[in-house]
Scaffold this motif. Structure first.
Motif, PDB file in Angstrom:
ATOM      1  N   LYS A 126       0.828  -1.208   0.000  1.00  0.00           N
ATOM      2  CA  LYS A 126       0.000   0.000   0.000  1.00  0.00           C
ATOM      3  C   LYS A 126       0.869   1.267   0.000  1.00  0.00           C
ATOM      4  CE  LYS A 126      -3.689   2.156   2.768  1.00  0.00           C
ATOM      5  NZ  LYS A 126      -2.998   3.320   3.336  1.00  0.00           N
ATOM      6  N   LYS A 130       1.829   1.679  -3.789  1.00  0.00           N
ATOM      7  CA  LYS A 130       0.560   2.384  -4.045  1.00  0.00           C
ATOM      8  C   LYS A 130      -0.519   1.438  -4.570  1.00  0.00           C
ATOM      9  CE  LYS A 130       2.938   5.950  -2.908  1.00  0.00           C
ATOM     10  NZ  LYS A 130       2.868   6.361  -1.473  1.00  0.00           N
ATOM     11  N   LYS A 131      -0.605   0.252  -3.956  1.00  0.00           N
ATOM     12  CA  LYS A 131      -1.592  -0.742  -4.357  1.00  0.00           C
ATOM     13  C   LYS A 131      -2.767  -0.757  -3.374  1.00  0.00           C
ATOM     14  CE  LYS A 131       0.876  -2.406  -7.793  1.00  0.00           C
ATOM     15  NZ  LYS A 131       0.443  -2.249  -9.204  1.00  0.00           N
ATOM     16  N   LYS A 132      -3.941  -1.041  -3.916  1.00  0.00           N
ATOM     17  CA  LYS A 132      -5.116  -1.258  -3.077  1.00  0.00           C
ATOM     18  C   LYS A 132      -5.143  -2.738  -2.718  1.00  0.00           C
ATOM     19  CE  LYS A 132     -10.107  -0.351  -2.904  1.00  0.00           C
ATOM     20  NZ  LYS A 132     -11.281   0.149  -3.681  1.00  0.00           N
ATOM     21  N   ALA A 158      -5.936  -1.824   5.012  1.00  0.00           N
ATOM     22  CA  ALA A 158      -6.240  -2.796   3.956  1.00  0.00           C
ATOM     23  C   ALA A 158      -7.707  -3.215   4.055  1.00  0.00           C
ATOM     24  CB  ALA A 158      -5.336  -4.012   4.074  1.00  0.00           C
ATOM     25  N   LEU A 159      -8.290  -3.614   2.931  1.00  0.00           N
ATOM     26  CA  LEU A 159      -9.639  -4.159   2.940  1.00  0.00           C
ATOM     27  C   LEU A 159      -9.605  -5.545   3.576  1.00  0.00           C
ATOM     28  CD1 LEU A 159     -10.686  -3.260  -0.734  1.00  0.00           C
ATOM     29  CD2 LEU A 159     -11.296  -2.015   1.348  1.00  0.00           C
ATOM     30  N   SER A 183     -14.309  -4.666  -5.575  1.00  0.00           N
ATOM     31  CA  SER A 183     -13.753  -3.508  -4.847  1.00  0.00           C
ATOM     32  C   SER A 183     -12.596  -2.859  -5.601  1.00  0.00           C
ATOM     33  CB  SER A 183     -13.256  -3.944  -3.459  1.00  0.00           C
ATOM     34  OG  SER A 183     -14.292  -4.518  -2.707  1.00  0.00           O
ATOM     35  N   ALA A 185      -9.661  -4.044  -6.009  1.00  0.00           N
ATOM     36  CA  ALA A 185      -8.401  -4.240  -5.286  1.00  0.00           C
ATOM     37  C   ALA A 185      -7.338  -4.732  -6.262  1.00  0.00           C
ATOM     38  CB  ALA A 185      -8.580  -5.236  -4.146  1.00  0.00           C
ATOM     39  N   ASP A 186      -6.122  -4.239  -6.084  1.00  0.00           N
ATOM     40  CA  ASP A 186      -5.017  -4.664  -6.949  1.00  0.00           C
ATOM     41  C   ASP A 186      -4.438  -5.995  -6.511  1.00  0.00           C
ATOM     42  OD1 ASP A 186      -4.889  -2.179  -8.523  1.00  0.00           O
ATOM     43  OD2 ASP A 186      -4.257  -1.277  -6.629  1.00  0.00           O
TER      44      ASP A 186
END
Length: 459
Positions: A126, A130-132, A158-159, A183, A185-186
């Motif tokens: 993250k 820069k990742k979801k 984080a999710l 969502s 998410a990456d």
């Protein structure tokens, strides 16, 4: 982690470093001691044998015996072979070039630190990439592990995909993949169940999960403190799963370093990350060349610079620099901020480990200056009023006694801290008059008196 290895190898190689010429005989003697150092460092025997043989072939060859500085040439050979046995120069990055969500499956024994490592990795992806990120627990045997991951996910931003013990691991992960897509998410990181030891049921379950999910990365999480057992366990998992890498945890503990030197050789898989603490930011890319430098007492300046870039509060540092440049007083609040920054970077011992030439003396300094004592110093300052922190001259005998009671220390501890603060204040004052040269002179004096900083009696 590598202290015993560093000391033993350092003493052996230092004796050779300054010699004008080397013979096959003293090289054999040196390699015998290197072998003992590696075995005492809990390096697996096959790794030690292969390492010594490779060094011996190169050491008695033209590149060392015919060198103008044969002692230094031998040190370079040892360093090169350490790098090779740990996987070669440079860190091995995660493969994130796959359709979203990139699935990362975490495997390992119970107690190795998988759940915490999931949170650390989520934070790393993250903040640095820069990742979801979404995380999910497929550990249906330990409800506490699911709750722990949910808490950690909230801490790192984080999710979290919920799961329960009534579900099948494959269903949990497939549901999480769908949720991650919805969502946007990456990355999806999957925490799996562990056992206290490798068994058929565990391997069958994780093999079925891997086959159903087809993760991009399959990382084996192993406790560095298990020594040679780490290599044995890693080999068992590597035979059962197509591992893409290893994460070495608890490397800040009382580990002798053998796992780092053994796992890569035994599994053929690169160590991708190393965990150096319990906090969620204590996960670093594994650089074999930098680790080899630290083992041989050469330091790890690059990692130190990167750590400073990430962890130093740039706003506070800029404000302090501007404050000193204008001649304003360095206060106890400023001193506290500096101590806190040091703690955030792993304490003084963690910094010293990365400085060249400090390997042999780091334990001596760490015994005098450790995180507990720095935290005690912070507690003393926190027990003062705001006015006292701004104007330390107000701290008379009765106030010092009150501060000592409030921080659970003795008045002598408060006096010692104030003396250290005065030394730091004097050093900072030189920024105005003598500029950087003045500060460096003060810093040199402070380094010479490091022992005084850790003068608190043991408790």
């Amino acid at each position: 982690m590598f202290q015993s290895l560093t000391e033993r190898l350092g003493h052996t190689l230092d004796r050779l470093r300054g010699k004008a010429r080397l013979s096959e005989e003293n090289i054999r003697e040196a390699l015998r001691e290197v072998r003992i150092a590696l075995l005492e460092g809990d390096v697996a025997l096959p790794v030690v044998q292969a390492f010594i043989q490779r060094v011996k072939v190169r050491a008695v060859g033209q590149d060392v015996l015919k060198s103008l500085t044969p002692g230094q040439a031998l040190v370079r050979v040892v360093r090169d072979e350490l790098v090779a046995v740990m996987g070669g120069a440079g860190a091995q990055p995660l493969n994130l070039n796959a359709p979203s969500p990139v699935v990362i499956l975490m495997a390992g024994l119970q107690g190795a630190g998988k759940t915490t490592t999931v949170a650390k990795l989520a934070r790393t992806l993250k903040e640095r990439h820069k990742k979801k990120v979404m995380v999910v627990s497929a550990d249906v045997y330990r409800p506490a592990a699911i709750a722990q991951l949910e808490t950690l996910a909230g801490q790192v931003g984080a999710l979290f995909h919920p799961s329960s013990g009534e579900q099948k691991p494959v269903d949990i992960v497939n549901g999480a993949i769908d949720a991650a897509r919805k969502s946007f998410a990456d990355v999806l990181i999957v925490d799996t169940a562990g056992r206290l030891a490798v068994d058929e049921a565990m391997m069958a379950e994780i093999k079925a999960l891997h086959a159903a999910v087809k993760p991009t990365e399959t990382l084996f999480v192993v406790d560095a403190m298990t020594g040679q057992d780490a290599a044995t366990t890693a080999k068992a998992f590597a035979e059962a799963l197509p591992l893409t890498g290893v994460v070495l945890t608890k490397a800040d503990g009382d580990a002798r370093g053998g796992a780092a030197l053994s796992v890569r050789y035994v599994t053929g898989r690169p160590i991708k990350f190393i965990g150096l603490g319990e906090k969620t930011d204590a996960l670093e890319p594994f650089h074999p060349d930098r680790i080899a430098g630290r083992i041989l007492g050469m330091g790890d300046v690059l990692s130190l610079v990167e750590e400073v870039e990430r962890k130093v509060d740039k706003d506070k540092a800029t404000k302090l620099a501007e404050k000193m440049a204008t001649g304003k007083r360095f206060t106890l609040k400023d001193f506290r901020d500096q101590l806190e920054q040091m703690t955030n970077m792993g304490g003084l011992g963690g910094l010293i480990d990365k400085l060249p030439g400090m390997g042999g003396m780091s334990e001596q300094i760490k015994s005098k200056v450790n995180d507990k004592e720095i935290k005690r110093m912070i507690a003393i300052i926190d027990s003062m009023t705001k006015k006292e922190r701004r104007h330390p001259d107000l701290l008379n005998g009765s106030r010092r006694a009150r501060v000592a009671r409030g921080s659970g220390t003795q008045p002598a501890d408060v006096n010692r801290l104030l003396k250290q603060y005065q030394q730091m204040e004097k050093m900072m004052g030189k920024l105005k008059g003598g500029g950087m040269k003045g500060m460096l002179r003060g810093l040199k004096g402070a380094m010479g008196g490091l022992g005084g900083m850790g003068g608190f009696p043991p408790r």
